[in-house]
Each structure stands twice: as structure tokens, then as C-alpha cells.
Design an enzyme around this catalytic site. Structure first.
Site, PDB file in Angstrom:
ATOM      1  N   MET E   1       0.965  -1.178   0.062  1.00 38.33           N
ATOM      2  CA  MET E   1      -0.038  -0.002  -0.110  1.00 38.33           C
ATOM      3  C   MET E   1       0.800   1.215   0.063  1.00 38.33           C
ATOM      4  O   MET E   1       0.806   2.061   1.134  1.00 38.33           O
ATOM      5  CB  MET E   1      -0.869   0.113   1.343  1.00 38.33           C
ATOM      6  N   PRO E   2       1.601   1.336  -1.077  1.00 36.30           N
ATOM      7  CA  PRO E   2       2.585   2.568  -1.039  1.00 36.30           C
ATOM      8  C   PRO E   2       1.794   3.920  -1.005  1.00 36.30           C
ATOM      9  O   PRO E   2       1.062   4.048  -1.784  1.00 36.30           O
ATOM     10  CB  PRO E   2       3.253   2.322  -2.196  1.00 36.30           C
ATOM     11  N   TYR E   3       2.641   4.920  -0.346  1.00 42.14           N
ATOM     12  CA  TYR E   3       2.058   6.105  -0.471  1.00 42.14           C
ATOM     13  C   TYR E   3       3.415   7.001  -0.858  1.00 42.14           C
ATOM     14  O   TYR E   3       4.446   6.992  -0.187  1.00 42.14           O
ATOM     15  CB  TYR E   3       1.796   6.687   0.944  1.00 42.14           C
TER      16      TYR E   3
END
Lengths: 69, 69, 69, 69, 69, 69
Positions: E1-3
Site C-alpha cells: 500500500m505505498p504512498y
């Protein structure tokens, strides 16, 4: 003078993968906005899976649930 | 109600130095914008040298290269 | 390669005051950690008073309440 | 696609408490802005008490001073 | 779930260039860490040149000085 | 001394909704970690839909595509 922060879950990302992320983000800013690579800072923040939530639950819980099915 | 984030590479910064950074940033907001010190938050984030990139490479690599020449 | 973010409420801070914040934060990193000024990035983020909360209410509401007493 | 960052001092927050923060923040975005829970990311960052300043001193110093009186 | 957060100076970046940054950062996380594109959030923050400092001065001042020589 | 940042797409969020987010986040920290409301800062950052990406495209493009089907 771009500053890029990449926040990911802490799941055994290697130094080689981090180096690729740094190179890739720096190249991206160079290619799209013509920013000199020397001016781009990239910071990778690895977040414990207990501390990252999505869908109202932590990644720790989500992954345990998913892998047990 | 200022919030100051200081992000630096993790390279043995001492508690005394951190205390100086906190005091200095708080004083700065007080001096320039008349913010009461009690309302200023300062957060210091220390980043592993594998996780900080500049010029397309990590600080780990950059420093190894520099010191070996 | 320090990165400093200063987040303040948007209340008519002048370009001169911003310049002082930039200079002061850069000096602080130089003085305390011996960081070359050319390597320090400072980013000032001004936040609308509707968008900044403390004590469970926005600064807009807080200031209206305070100034009306 | 909300992103919520909760930054707190590192003082023994449990996995259960983190799960409650994640659930609560996700519910809040759902209730107020009708955001689907699956689209909300919550990241909890725990900061060492040496690295968090308020009133010009670190939380480490502040708490030692307070508890010794 | 990269930001991923990309912070750049506000200097007329077009919607097309922003789209390229978003696509490029998403591809990077996919290629290096095998993250599904649908799970990657990219946020671009454009900072006024008065509010971005390097070398102890704002980009506004730096550019005026450079272009006048 | 918690600091909460809520980043959302800029799509006409009202002052009342912002006030609810501020109140809700402050209550959450109070309820779960017993943090005094007066010590919690909440910052809401509204991001232009051109500047927020998911699935490799901006929210502007994504919404145009979705609503046209």
C-alpha cells in the site's frame, strides 16, 4: 529541488531495492521536469505493519486473515 | 501552533544535539513570528542512510564512494 | 542533506519573514550538526485556519471565540 | 482516497490501541465525508521522546522534570 | 500500500507532466517491489518559490539573483 | 502531543465537515490514548485532483472516465 518521500510497509525490502527506488524516482523527476539528479532528495520510510492501516484494519491483521484462508 | 519537522540522516546525532535543534527551531518561530514556545511542536526524524537518496544514489553508497577516494 | 518542513497557520506571513525562517533553519542545522547550508532544504507550508485544529476546534473558531470575549 | 498520518510519542502504545486508532480514523472519514473504508490509508508514526519537542525542550526532559517535582 | 509524496516548486507544471509523474511513480513501485498499481497513492505538492529554501535563501531570491547575472 | 495530518482530495469539503474531522480526530486520540484534547494538533491538507494519483492516473482522469461510462 524536488523532495520525494516513499512510504511503504516494512517487509524486508533490500538495500538493492531501495537503491532502485532512489534511482528510479530521481530519473523520473529528471525525465519529466528536467530536474538535475543532484538536486533531488528521496526519502524512504518503512512502516511497521501494525502501524499501517487500510480498510479499517492493520496490515498485520489483514495479511494474517488473507493467508489463513 | 507551528509544527516543525526536521528530517536528517541517522548518523549518531546525540540527545544534546537534538535538544539544541528543538530549542533553536522553537526560538526561531518565536523570534520571527512571535509564536509562544509552548505552542511549537518539533519532530526530528532520523533516516537510515540506505533510505536517503541524493543524486540518484543512497547516502550509504555515496559516502563509501567518497571516503574510498 | 537535511530537510526541514515548517507548518504554520496562513495568517499573512510576509516574504521577509519566510526568508528569515529559511535562513534561521539553515543556520541551525549548520551550527548544531555542521551541515553545509547548500544541502539544507526548507519548505514552509501555510495552512488555512479552517484546516488547522487544536483542542478539538479549528483556529478560525478558536480565534473568533477568543477575540469576542 | 484519504491518507491519515498520526504522529505520537513512542511510549508503549499497544497493537490493540493502534488497531483502534486505525479503525477510528477510517470510520471518521467514512462518517464525515462518506469515504469508503477500503480507500483510506492510516499511518501511525511513533517518535522517540528525545526527538519530540514542545516548549523548546524534548519530551524526555519535560517528563523527567515533571515527574521529579 | 505505498504512498508517494512528490514535493516540487510551483513553476507551471502542467497536468500532463503531473500525469507522467503519477504514472512513473506507480510503475516504479510496481517494477521494484511488485506493488499492484491500484494500491499506490501518489500526491504531488507544489510549493510557492517564496516558501522553498535552499542554501539559506528562497528559490524566489535565488532565481532572481541567478538570472540577473 | 499528537499531530494528525488528514490528506484528502479537494472536492468542496465544507468548514463544518472540516470541524467534524478535527473534533473526531481529537476525540479519537483522547479516547484511545488518553491524550488531552488541548495537546492534539490536526492539519487537513486538501489536494487538487490533478495532483492525487491512484492506479497510475490522476483523480481528475479517473473521475472523468468513471462518470462518462
Amino acid at each position: 529541488m524536488p523532495y520525494v518521500k516513499i512510504q511503504i510497509a516494512k517487509t524486508g525490502v533490500t538495500a538493492e531495492q531501495k537503491a532502485e527506488l532512489i534511482r528510479g524516482a530521481t530519473d523520473l523527476l529528471h525525465r519529466v521536469l528536467d530536474k538535475p539528479p543532484s538536486s533531488t532528495y528521496v526519502v524512504i520510510e518503512e512502516i511497521d505493519t501494525d502501524n499501517w492501516g487500510v480498510g479499517g484494519e492493520s496490515l498485520t491483521v489483514r495479511r494474517a486473515r488473507t493467508s489463513s484462508t
